[in-house]
Design a protein around this motif. Sequence first.
Motif, mmCIF file in Angstrom:
data_model
loop_
_atom_site.group_PDB
_atom_site.id
_atom_site.type_symbol
_atom_site.label_atom_id
_atom_site.label_comp_id
_atom_site.label_asym_id
_atom_site.label_seq_id
_atom_site.Cartn_x
_atom_site.Cartn_y
_atom_site.Cartn_z
ATOM 1 N N SER A 1 31.793 41.499 -68.209
ATOM 2 C CA SER A 1 33.148 40.735 -68.875
ATOM 3 C C SER A 1 33.003 41.121 -70.409
ATOM 4 N N GLU A 2 32.264 41.853 -71.113
ATOM 5 C CA GLU A 2 32.428 42.367 -72.208
ATOM 6 C C GLU A 2 32.099 44.154 -72.107
ATOM 7 N N PRO A 3 32.512 44.816 -73.148
ATOM 8 C CA PRO A 3 32.278 46.176 -73.169
ATOM 9 C C PRO A 3 30.423 46.415 -73.565
ATOM 10 N N VAL A 4 30.045 47.249 -72.585
ATOM 11 C CA VAL A 4 28.658 47.476 -73.108
ATOM 12 C C VAL A 4 28.675 49.074 -73.314
ATOM 13 N N ARG A 5 28.392 49.296 -74.857
ATOM 14 C CA ARG A 5 28.488 50.624 -75.196
ATOM 15 C C ARG A 5 29.718 51.246 -74.835
ATOM 16 N N GLY A 6 30.975 50.527 -74.716
ATOM 17 C CA GLY A 6 32.308 51.060 -74.285
ATOM 18 C C GLY A 6 32.681 50.890 -72.908
ATOM 19 N N MET A 7 31.541 50.587 -71.963
ATOM 20 C CA MET A 7 32.048 50.717 -70.517
ATOM 21 C C MET A 7 32.235 49.159 -70.084
ATOM 22 N N VAL A 8 33.430 49.051 -69.255
ATOM 23 C CA VAL A 8 33.979 47.808 -68.855
ATOM 24 C C VAL A 8 33.803 47.945 -67.365
ATOM 25 N N THR A 9 34.268 48.879 -66.656
ATOM 26 C CA THR A 9 34.126 48.909 -65.045
ATOM 27 C C THR A 9 33.485 50.408 -64.925
ATOM 28 N N ALA A 10 32.791 50.392 -63.677
ATOM 29 C CA ALA A 10 32.178 51.632 -63.161
ATOM 30 C C ALA A 10 32.131 51.467 -61.642
ATOM 31 N N SER A 11 32.138 52.629 -61.002
ATOM 32 C CA SER A 11 31.603 52.664 -59.704
ATOM 33 C C SER A 11 30.882 54.069 -59.198
ATOM 34 N N LYS A 12 30.064 53.967 -58.357
ATOM 35 C CA LYS A 12 29.219 55.232 -58.089
ATOM 36 C C LYS A 12 29.153 55.147 -56.356
ATOM 37 N N MET A 13 29.389 56.507 -55.872
ATOM 38 C CA MET A 13 29.710 56.618 -54.584
ATOM 39 C C MET A 13 28.167 57.373 -53.956
ATOM 40 N N PHE A 14 27.315 56.977 -53.059
ATOM 41 C CA PHE A 14 26.135 57.732 -52.630
ATOM 42 C C PHE A 14 26.492 58.133 -51.259
ATOM 43 N N SER A 15 25.947 59.098 -51.093
ATOM 44 C CA SER A 15 25.875 59.629 -49.606
ATOM 45 C C SER A 15 24.417 59.869 -49.255
ATOM 46 N N ILE A 16 24.314 59.292 -47.757
ATOM 47 C CA ILE A 16 22.847 59.137 -47.158
ATOM 48 C C ILE A 16 22.686 60.239 -45.931
ATOM 49 N N ASN A 17 21.999 60.958 -46.223
ATOM 50 C CA ASN A 17 21.685 61.989 -44.884
ATOM 51 C C ASN A 17 20.737 61.504 -43.842
ATOM 52 N N ASN A 18 20.429 62.403 -43.144
ATOM 53 C CA ASN A 18 19.370 62.102 -42.023
ATOM 54 C C ASN A 18 17.931 61.965 -42.708
ATOM 55 N N SER A 19 17.717 62.657 -43.562
ATOM 56 C CA SER A 19 16.515 62.591 -44.027
ATOM 57 C C SER A 19 15.926 61.670 -45.119
ATOM 58 N N SER A 20 17.139 60.680 -44.805
ATOM 59 C CA SER A 20 16.958 59.299 -45.781
ATOM 60 C C SER A 20 16.985 59.737 -47.163
ATOM 61 N N LYS A 21 17.688 60.704 -47.659
ATOM 62 C CA LYS A 21 18.067 61.181 -49.019
ATOM 63 C C LYS A 21 19.150 60.599 -49.569
ATOM 64 N N LEU A 22 18.774 60.018 -50.495
ATOM 65 C CA LEU A 22 20.341 59.090 -51.541
ATOM 66 C C LEU A 22 20.688 60.391 -52.500
ATOM 67 N N LYS A 23 22.173 60.658 -52.353
ATOM 68 C CA LYS A 23 22.626 61.524 -53.504
ATOM 69 C C LYS A 23 24.008 60.862 -53.978
ATOM 70 N N LEU A 24 23.974 60.962 -55.533
ATOM 71 C CA LEU A 24 25.059 60.377 -56.093
ATOM 72 C C LEU A 24 26.088 61.694 -56.126
ATOM 73 N N VAL A 25 27.208 61.176 -55.444
ATOM 74 C CA VAL A 25 28.197 62.455 -55.285
ATOM 75 C C VAL A 25 29.532 62.424 -56.077
ATOM 76 N N ALA A 26 29.726 61.167 -56.593
ATOM 77 C CA ALA A 26 30.681 60.743 -57.532
ATOM 78 C C ALA A 26 30.817 59.699 -58.228
ATOM 79 N N MET A 27 31.377 59.678 -59.383
ATOM 80 C CA MET A 27 31.416 58.502 -60.149
ATOM 81 C C MET A 27 32.453 58.228 -60.937
#
Length: 237
Positions: A116-142
Amino acid sequence: MRKAILGAIVALLLVGAYASYVISYPKYPKVEGCVNPFAVVKPVSRVQENWSKINVFFKLATSRDFWKLAKPWNVDYSHVTVVKHTLEYKGKNITMLAIGALLRDKKHVVVYYEFSEPVRGMVTASKMFSINNSSKLKLVAMMINGRYKQVEDCTRECESDDECGEFWSCSSYCCDTNIRCFIGCCGSCGLACFSCLVGEASSCSECVLCVGTWCPTCGVLCCDKEGTVCLDWGNMP
């Protein structure tokens, strides 16, 4: 015939709404240093929102931070979580909307945040995670404030804004998450994260959806390795 006309009207309304949003897209304030916003806020309360699928669709369709990572028609709307948070920041309460969405390929999760208000300048954000067969989480884009960044490796591009150049800022992100930590940090997500930990890859998407929307501060507390990137935050007049 009526269905075709109705479909055309809905399509025109969607295009018009998105065009209006793009034209009036806000300019965000200057970022204050290299920081993860969840490291500087304190959780106060949270409540799950009961949004309809059409409301979620329109919200994602008019969010530049989501649109550049995934398209709203690629979302599995049976696996969407919407949570509204009250956070304490600089001595006062602000709100944050968190939307977690599993994509139809069952291999990617996108989590969207709106303050609702900027937090250190951030107002909106999104992150994409990929999930592989070994149950590993990886941030691929933001995305931060409408700016895209692909994350290929866990690197530290910068230590301060001064290293990024004019109109760019240094942003931190987690590139190695401790799922075992999630179990203790976010109790309501314990079952899904435990199943992910013991090798059930299908549960990892539920773990990310749950923690990303219910306990986003756990992403800071449960980060084993952190990277930094230079991002264009759109501060240029």
